[in-house]
Design a protein around this motif. Structure first.
Motif: not given
Length: 200
Positions: A1-4, A98-102, A160-163, A193-200
């Protein structure tokens, strides 16, 4: 389960015109993107050198073009930021941390803020629990320490974190410490398209 979710910035939210900057530097006299320019860029992105030192360093490769000319050319990479991506992010912020890393520098961020205006960039930043720019934290991707820095600072569990990032070397580094990743293919995929990737 992705939380972040930890997002990259360039070519994920703001579109980049990567050839524009080097094409511009060539017009100012630079012959190639060489080791010295690459090192200047990396040092500036990690806040190790000042803006003045960075610009004067580039100037040496550009037949002494003026600093304003160099700065304008450096910012030519920054293209548009479609509103629909901001709206998607605002929706997402209601469901996930959510976090931004650039990997970026002070010149680009100042230009971004001026380009999109105060209301837009405030709305953008407020979607994130925290914003990490490499020039402020003194580290850059794909060094493992910057991912661990984000995880540790916010008590995030890697599994539990997606990058999300458009550069394979950056997503591979995140994957190596157990984070879920999406290596977004610029021009073929869009962050919405994130939700179409089936990773959440």
């Amino acid at each position: 389960m992705i939380e972040a979710i930890v997002f990259d910035f360039g070519d994920v939210f703001i579109n980049l015109d990567k050839p524009a900057t080097f094409d511009g530097l060539k017009k100012l006299g630079a012959t190639e993107w060489n080791h010295d320019l690459d090192q200047l860029n990396q040092q500036f992105e990690m806040g190790k050198i000042s803006e003045d030192d960075f610009l004067s360093g580039i100037q040496k490769h550009c037949n002494n073009a003026t600093i304003p000319e160099i700065k304008k050319t450096w910012n030519a990479i920054l293209a548009d930021f479609p509103l629909y991506r901001l709206e998607f992010l605002q929706m997402l912020s209601q469901k996930y941390r959510l976090f931004l890393l650039s990997n970026t520098d002070a010149i680009h961020i100042a230009r971004f803020q001026k380009k999109v205006g105060e209301t837009f960039y405030n709305d953008f930043y407020h979607c994130f629990e925290h914003v990490y720019f490499s020039f402020e934290v003194g580290m850059r991707k794909p060094n493992i320490e910057i991912y661990e820095h984000v995880l540790n600072n916010h008590s995030l569990e890697a599994n539990k974190t997606l990058f999300v990032d458009d550069k394979l070397e950056n997503t591979e580094a995140a994957k190596s410490i157990g984070m879920h990743v999406w290596n977004l293919q610029v021009g073929k995929e869009d962050v919405v398209d994130l939700f179409e990737k089936n990773i959440l």
